[in-house]
Design an enzyme around this catalytic site. Structure first.
Site, short mmCIF file in Angstrom:
data_model
loop_
_atom_site.label_atom_id
_atom_site.label_comp_id
_atom_site.label_asym_id
_atom_site.label_seq_id
_atom_site.Cartn_x
_atom_site.Cartn_y
_atom_site.Cartn_z
N THR A 1 0.82 -1.21 0.00
CA THR A 1 0.00 0.00 0.00
C THR A 1 0.86 1.26 0.00
OG1 THR A 1 -1.42 1.29 1.47
CG2 THR A 1 -0.09 -0.38 2.51
N ASP A 2 0.27 2.37 -0.45
CA ASP A 2 1.00 3.66 -0.38
C ASP A 2 1.12 4.16 1.06
OD1 ASP A 2 -1.66 4.39 0.03
OD2 ASP A 2 -1.73 5.90 -1.55
N GLU A 3 0.34 3.54 1.98
CA GLU A 3 0.31 4.06 3.36
C GLU A 3 1.65 3.87 4.07
OE1 GLU A 3 -3.34 3.33 5.50
OE2 GLU A 3 -4.47 3.10 3.66
N TYR B 1 -1.51 -0.60 11.08
CA TYR B 1 -1.68 -1.25 9.77
C TYR B 1 -0.49 -0.94 8.86
CZ TYR B 1 -3.20 -1.64 4.86
OH TYR B 1 -3.25 -1.92 3.52
N LYS C 1 2.47 -3.41 7.28
CA LYS C 1 2.70 -3.58 5.84
C LYS C 1 4.14 -3.18 5.51
CE LYS C 1 0.21 -4.63 2.95
NZ LYS C 1 -0.17 -5.97 2.39
P1 NAD Z 1 -9.54 -7.38 2.43
O1 NAD Z 1 -9.50 -7.10 3.90
O2 NAD Z 1 -10.79 -7.10 1.68
O3 NAD Z 1 -9.19 -8.93 2.17
C1 NAD Z 1 -8.17 -9.59 2.84
C2 NAD Z 1 -8.31 -11.09 2.58
O4 NAD Z 1 -7.21 -11.76 3.25
C3 NAD Z 1 -9.61 -11.69 3.14
O5 NAD Z 1 -10.18 -12.55 2.18
C4 NAD Z 1 -9.14 -12.47 4.37
O6 NAD Z 1 -9.95 -13.61 4.66
C5 NAD Z 1 -7.73 -12.88 3.97
N1 NAD Z 1 -6.87 -13.13 5.14
C6 NAD Z 1 -6.70 -12.32 6.22
N2 NAD Z 1 -5.86 -12.90 7.09
C7 NAD Z 1 -5.47 -14.08 6.53
C8 NAD Z 1 -4.61 -15.12 6.96
N3 NAD Z 1 -3.96 -15.06 8.13
N4 NAD Z 1 -4.42 -16.18 6.13
C9 NAD Z 1 -5.06 -16.26 4.94
N5 NAD Z 1 -5.92 -15.31 4.51
C10 NAD Z 1 -6.12 -14.23 5.29
O7 NAD Z 1 -8.29 -6.60 1.84
P2 NAD Z 1 -8.12 -5.84 0.43
O8 NAD Z 1 -8.63 -4.47 0.59
O9 NAD Z 1 -8.62 -6.69 -0.66
O10 NAD Z 1 -6.53 -5.75 0.36
C11 NAD Z 1 -5.76 -6.80 -0.22
C12 NAD Z 1 -4.29 -6.43 -0.17
O11 NAD Z 1 -4.08 -5.22 -0.89
C13 NAD Z 1 -3.76 -6.19 1.24
O12 NAD Z 1 -2.47 -6.72 1.32
C14 NAD Z 1 -3.74 -4.68 1.37
O13 NAD Z 1 -2.73 -4.27 2.27
C15 NAD Z 1 -3.42 -4.27 -0.05
N6 NAD Z 1 -3.91 -2.94 -0.47
C16 NAD Z 1 -5.24 -2.60 -0.27
C17 NAD Z 1 -5.69 -1.35 -0.71
C18 NAD Z 1 -7.15 -0.95 -0.57
O14 NAD Z 1 -7.50 0.19 -0.86
N7 NAD Z 1 -8.03 -1.85 -0.15
C19 NAD Z 1 -4.81 -0.46 -1.32
C20 NAD Z 1 -3.48 -0.84 -1.50
C21 NAD Z 1 -3.04 -2.09 -1.07
P1 TYD Z 2 -10.69 3.96 4.58
O1 TYD Z 2 -11.69 3.52 3.56
O2 TYD Z 2 -10.74 3.34 5.95
O3 TYD Z 2 -9.26 3.80 3.92
P2 TYD Z 2 -7.77 4.28 4.48
O4 TYD Z 2 -7.89 4.63 5.91
O5 TYD Z 2 -6.96 3.06 4.26
O6 TYD Z 2 -7.38 5.43 3.60
O7 TYD Z 2 -10.85 5.53 4.78
C1 TYD Z 2 -10.70 6.44 3.70
C2 TYD Z 2 -10.74 7.85 4.29
O8 TYD Z 2 -12.06 8.10 4.82
C3 TYD Z 2 -9.78 8.05 5.45
O9 TYD Z 2 -9.25 9.38 5.39
C4 TYD Z 2 -10.65 7.91 6.68
C5 TYD Z 2 -12.01 8.42 6.21
N1 TYD Z 2 -13.19 7.77 6.84
C6 TYD Z 2 -14.20 8.55 7.42
O10 TYD Z 2 -14.12 9.80 7.42
N2 TYD Z 2 -15.27 7.92 7.98
C7 TYD Z 2 -15.38 6.55 8.00
O11 TYD Z 2 -16.38 6.02 8.55
C8 TYD Z 2 -14.36 5.77 7.38
C9 TYD Z 2 -14.44 4.26 7.38
C10 TYD Z 2 -13.28 6.41 6.81
#
Ligand code: NAD
Ligand code: TYD
Length: 378
Positions: free
Chosen positions: A135-137, A184, A188
């Site tokens: 992630t970019d975070e 988080y 990562k």
């Molecule tokens: P998500 O929370 O929707 O899904 C995570 C999945 O991992 C779930 O299916 C869960 O059951 C599985 N999981 C969790 N713990 C596990 C374990 N111990 N063993 C096996 N499986 C396990 O997450 P997402 O939003 O789809 O993110 C997927 C990846 O992409 C993550 O690594 C996250 O850091 C990265 N990412 C997410 C975003 C975003 O905006 N969602 C952006 C950049 C990077």
């Molecule tokens: P989120 O979807 O949790 O992603 P991330 O924290 O990984 O960026 O949140 C996106 C943005 O929205 C973040 O700045 C936090 C804000 N946010 C709210 O203001 N209210 C909410 O209920 C949630 C879940 C997020």
């Protein structure tokens, strides 16, 4: 089978899009979806491909090293695309241990299983790939130097047509120093370091990508966009953290999945690629767009639900601005986002409204109680 690929976290939001893309696009690859099915994992995300002959689901915890090694052997795995993680910042603030366990120890267990299995093969690391999705975070937070917005320094398909601002001159580059702030992002960042260490120490053929916030179908409704779509539908309050001025850089999930496909096949070993569409939005602005879109699609008066916006206590350590510079990926591999943001949001809102049953199954019962407690404690 031409290739045998483990995709971890394939029952989650982004993972399900990656599994679907690979299963449909590569009938001669065996795709093994390894997922523990935590609260965020949902096999309903994959019903359309679950019977395909090149798809296998294995319920397993990535922290279980023996099981990971067994799977590497059983399926003669030559590629790993690792998405499994705990992914929600608010949960990481309440329960950091689970994040360290899955994100750090789970990644380490997979790395070691890949290393041990591939070391045992005569061709060693030839033709192998360990691709870690991050992630970019991990880069920390950028400043909001121009709260009213700058002219866009870059234009992309996602933002062309519609003028879109940047809220500062700085962007995250692949060379930006890691500076994570939440449990988080710290977990990562740690996993990213382990992946690079396995390349630098053992020569494991690794790739890392760091992507901006994703949005689209099948996202668990604790994240901003699906949570707010569902709350607007049910006319529940929309908890906006702080003043809603934080900026996030949004990418449609299918564009991320396409980037993952391309980087897995064409990316250079040991490289890092940033993935993003130069699409920055202040939370409050994106929330207004979501409200207007839901209202319009539900046949309500546009903007009728703006009064659901409720400013609540800010998230602890809330990063102000994320903005990805993805020019390296665009220049080296020619990847670009395919969707205009307005189109992506419209498709997303429509999908959640059309798939209310998917949403209701998740938001009823245990999760509903968790969310109500979380909201009450703000
Ligand atoms: P998500 O929370 O929707 O899904 C995570 C999945 O991992 C779930 O299916 C869960 O059951 C599985 N999981 C969790 N713990 C596990 C374990 N111990 N063993 C096996 N499986 C396990 O997450 P997402 O939003 O789809 O993110 C997927 C990846 O992409 C993550 O690594 C996250 O850091 C990265 N990412 C997410 C975003 C975003 O905006 N969602 C952006 C950049 C990077
Ligand atoms: P989120 O979807 O949790 O992603 P991330 O924290 O990984 O960026 O949140 C996106 C943005 O929205 C973040 O700045 C936090 C804000 N946010 C709210 O203001 N209210 C909410 O209920 C949630 C879940 C997020």
């Amino acid at each position: 089978m031409k290739r045998n690929i483990i995709i971890t976290g394939g029952a989650g939001f982004i993972g399900s899009h990656v599994v679907r893309l690979f299963v449909n696009k590569y009938p001669d690859y065996r795709i093994i979806n390894v997922d523990k099915l935590t609260y965020a994992g949902n096999l309903a995300n994959l019903v359309d491909i679950e019977d395909k002959p090149n798809y296998t689901f294995v319920k397993a915890d990535i922290c279980d090293y023996d099981k990971m090694l067994e799977l590497m052997r059983q399926y003669d795995v030559d590629g790993v695309i690792h998405l499994a993680a705990e992914s929600h910042v608010d949960r990481s603030i309440k329960d950091p241990f689970t994040f360290a366990r899955t994100n750090v120890m789970g990644t380490l267990s997979l790395l070691q299983a890949a290393k041990v299995y591939w070391d045992s093969k005569p061709e060693k690391y030839e033709g192998k790939r360990f691709y870690h999705i991050s992630t970019d975070e991990v880069y920390g937070a950028l400043e909001l130097t121009h709260p009213e917005g700058l002219e866009p320094p870059f234009t992309t398909k996602a933002s062309s047509g519609q003028h879109h601002e940047a809220y500062g001159e700085e962007f995250f580059l692949e060379t930006t120093k890691y500076n994570p702030h939440s449990p988080y992002s710290a977990s990562k960042a740690s996993s990213d370091h382990f992946v690079r260490a396995y390349h630098d120490t053992y020569g494991l053929p690794t790739i890392v990508t760091n992507c901006s916030n994703n949005y689209g179908p099948y996202q668990f409704p604790e994240k901003l966009i699906p949570l707010f779509i569902n709350n607007i539908r049910h006319r529940k309050p929309l908890p906006v953290y702080g003043k809603g001025e934080n900026v996030r850089d949004w990418l449609f999930v299918e564009d991320h999945a396409r980037a993952i496909d391309q980087i897995f096949h064409e990316g250079k070993v040991a490289e890092t690629y940033n993935i993003g569409g130069f699409n920055e939005w202040k939370n409050i602005d994106i929330i207004r767009v979501v409200i207007n879109t839901v209202d319009r699609l539900l046949g309500r008066k546009e903007g009728e639900d703006l009064d659901l916006i409720t400013f609540v206590t800010d998230r602890a350590g809330h990063d102000m601005r994320y903005a990805i510079d993805s020019r390296k990926l665009q220049a080296e591999l020619g990847w670009e986002p395919s969707l205009q943001f307005e189109e992506g949001i419209e498709r997303t809102v429509r999908w959640y409204l059309d798939n209310q049953e998917w949403m209701d199954r998740i938001t009823s019962g245990e999760y509903e109680k968790y969310y109500e407690d979380m909201y009450k404690n703000r």
